[in-house]
Structures are given as C-alpha cells and as structure tokens.
Design an enzyme around this catalytic site. Sequence first.
Site, PDB file in Angstrom:
ATOM      1  N   SER A  72      50.007  80.328  26.402  1.00  9.23           N
ATOM      2  CA  SER A  72      49.779  80.199  24.960  1.00  9.23           C
ATOM      3  C   SER A  72      51.066  80.524  24.222  1.00  9.23           C
ATOM      4  CB  SER A  72      48.676  81.148  24.491  1.00  9.23           C
ATOM      5  OG  SER A  72      48.746  81.265  23.075  1.00  9.23           O
TER       6      SER A  72
ATOM      7  N   ASP B 216      47.774  77.466  19.874  1.00  5.93           N
ATOM      8  CA  ASP B 216      46.712  78.114  19.102  1.00  5.93           C
ATOM      9  C   ASP B 216      46.918  77.876  17.621  1.00  5.93           C
ATOM     10  OD1 ASP B 216      44.998  79.393  21.046  1.00  5.93           O
ATOM     11  OD2 ASP B 216      46.732  80.629  21.567  1.00  5.93           O
TER      12      ASP B 216
ATOM     13  N   MET C  73      45.583  78.338  13.891  1.00  8.78           N
ATOM     14  CA  MET C  73      44.710  79.247  13.125  1.00  8.78           C
ATOM     15  C   MET C  73      44.943  79.057  11.634  1.00  8.78           C
ATOM     16  SD  MET C  73      45.142  82.729  15.355  1.00  8.78           S
ATOM     17  CE  MET C  73      45.159  82.685  17.153  1.00  8.78           C
TER      18      MET C  73
ATOM     19  N   HIS D 171      44.267  74.062  20.657  1.00 11.05           N
ATOM     20  CA  HIS D 171      43.051  74.826  20.414  1.00 11.05           C
ATOM     21  C   HIS D 171      42.937  75.086  18.918  1.00 11.05           C
ATOM     22  CE1 HIS D 171      40.908  78.995  21.158  1.00 11.05           C
ATOM     23  NE2 HIS D 171      40.126  78.114  20.553  1.00 11.05           N
TER      24      HIS D 171
ATOM     25  N   MET E  87      35.999  81.683  25.402  1.00  9.19           N
ATOM     26  CA  MET E  87      36.825  82.747  24.821  1.00  9.19           C
ATOM     27  C   MET E  87      36.390  84.088  25.400  1.00  9.19           C
ATOM     28  SD  MET E  87      38.894  81.331  22.460  1.00  9.19           S
ATOM     29  CE  MET E  87      39.601  82.919  22.131  1.00  9.19           C
TER      30      MET E  87
ATOM     31  N   ASP F 264      40.157  81.827  27.990  1.00  9.21           N
ATOM     32  CA  ASP F 264      41.210  82.167  27.032  1.00  9.21           C
ATOM     33  C   ASP F 264      40.977  83.550  26.445  1.00  9.21           C
ATOM     34  OD1 ASP F 264      43.130  82.139  25.027  1.00  9.21           O
ATOM     35  OD2 ASP F 264      42.334  80.394  23.976  1.00  9.21           O
TER      36      ASP F 264
HETATM   37  C1  DX5 Z   1      43.284  83.941  20.749  1.00 12.69           C
HETATM   38  C2  DX5 Z   1      43.961  82.709  21.312  1.00 12.69           C
HETATM   39  C3  DX5 Z   1      44.496  82.926  22.674  1.00 12.69           C
HETATM   40  C4  DX5 Z   1      45.522  83.998  22.760  1.00 12.69           C
HETATM   41  C5  DX5 Z   1      45.596  84.506  24.164  1.00 12.69           C
HETATM   42  O1  DX5 Z   1      42.713  83.651  19.537  1.00 12.69           O
HETATM   43  O2  DX5 Z   1      43.060  81.630  21.371  1.00 12.69           O
HETATM   44  O3  DX5 Z   1      44.996  81.706  23.229  1.00 12.69           O
HETATM   45  O4  DX5 Z   1      46.768  83.608  22.316  1.00 12.69           O
HETATM   46  O5  DX5 Z   1      46.491  85.561  24.155  1.00 12.69           O
HETATM   47  P1  DX5 Z   1      46.479  86.692  25.289  1.00 12.69           P
HETATM   48  O6  DX5 Z   1      46.717  85.995  26.586  1.00 12.69           O
HETATM   49  O7  DX5 Z   1      47.591  87.561  24.863  1.00 12.69           O
HETATM   50  O8  DX5 Z   1      45.129  87.337  25.224  1.00 12.69           O
HETATM   51 ZN    ZN Z   2      43.633  79.658  22.537  1.00 16.94          ZN
END
Ligand code: DX5
Ligand code: ZN
Length: 221
Positions: A12, A39, A41, A70, A141, A178
Amino acid sequence: MSANSKIRVAPSILSADFSKLGEEIKAIDAAGADYIHVDVMDGHFVPNITIGPNVVAAIRPYTKKVMDVHLMIAPADPFLEAFAKAGADIITIHPQAGPHLHRSLQTIKALGKKAGVALNPATPVDEIDHIMDLVDLVLVMTVNPGFGGQAYIPLEGKIADIRKRITATGRQIDLEVDGGITPDTAKKVIAAGADVLVAGTAVFKNGPEKYAESIKAIRGA
Ligand code: DX5
Ligand code: ZN
C-alpha cells in the site's frame, strides 16, 4: 510449485514517501510487488484524505504491475470513470459507498476494469450474496479503514467463510486482506484462505534497501 506460489503481495503506497512516489513505485515493483495498492480516501467516508485520480495517472507510467485501487470514498459512482481512465486495473468499492452496489459494480465492469468489493470489519459477509458473479476481488478489511499502521483485527473466520463462497463459484476471484498485515498475521490470513495481502507499514517501514526482504517475508517464501 511451492505452497505459497499463488500468494500475491500488494504494497500500500499509503506508507510510501509521497514526495517521491514515482521512485517508490519503481522500487516496490523491482522488489517483487505483485499489485500496487492505492488507498483513496475522501475525509468523509473515512476520517482521512489521501490521493485522487490525477495522482493515479501520474504514477501509472512507473509500473506495469496491477494497479489495485481501493476507493474509501462516498459516493464512489461519480469517480469510477476518472479512476478507470487514470489507469486502475482493479477498482474496489465499499457497499456503503452508494445505494446500488450491483449497479456500481456493473459500471466498473463496463469500464473494462476488474471489480472489487471491500468489507469493513463490521460488515457482514451476506453483503456479497448476490453480487459474486460481478466481482473479481473480495477485500476483507482487518482494520477500520482510514489509516495505515493499525493493529490487525482477527477475522480469520470471516476470511474462511468468504474462501468457501469463492470456491463455490468456480471462478477466479481474489481474496484480498487489508490492514495490520505483518509476516505473523500474514500466516494466519493465508491459512484462512487469503491469496492477496495488502501491506503498508510492513513493506515500507525499514526503507528501500529492505523492500524485497519485507515483501518476501509477507509472502512467506
Ligand atoms: C487502511 C488502508 C490500508 C492500509 C494498510 O484504510 O486500506 O491499505 O494502508 O496499512 P497497514 O499495512 O499499515 O495496516
Ligand atoms: Zn487499502
């Protein structure tokens, strides 16, 4: 063929150095990343803001690997075409991102992209009962979405349940996990049936010299 040969790792880029994203993408590509996990957001669906389609388009030339986008945004529908045009290969949405999950997945397929559906820790598996024929990826998730670096929530039972449903379709559908993935938690989710592992912190935290080693440790090679 080793037991783990079909396990794919999707770093990611949320945990990458944003001041040099192109270089970071090249480095994780060379280090053995299978997918590049992006990612997205919006500060509304999740309490954080990251990147949009322009950034996906900007990094696209730096790798030929699968661009795994994502979307943690609501609504998602108005932006699907922009992410498709930016060069996403897989576009994953959350069921809560709009009123018509089936229609949104149809839109992604009509754009010529692979379609994914992402389930938050509290989202029941039944959400995917009637859309399995439309998806190429189910994302489980194992943290609440919004931030990297959170602790893994043990949801192996949920992962195993989804693996059974995927097997029952007879189709190739990725089972991606994830959140909080480390070499330790990777073992658990792989045992439960996951085959694509997203990892931000665990890939990037030790710096570029260690990217290959970190990816290998997650894959369990
Ligand atoms: C969280 C994201 C993940 C995140 C994972 O909202 O969807 O992809 O970046 O990060 P780590 O591996 O640090 O938990
Ligand atoms: Zn993600």
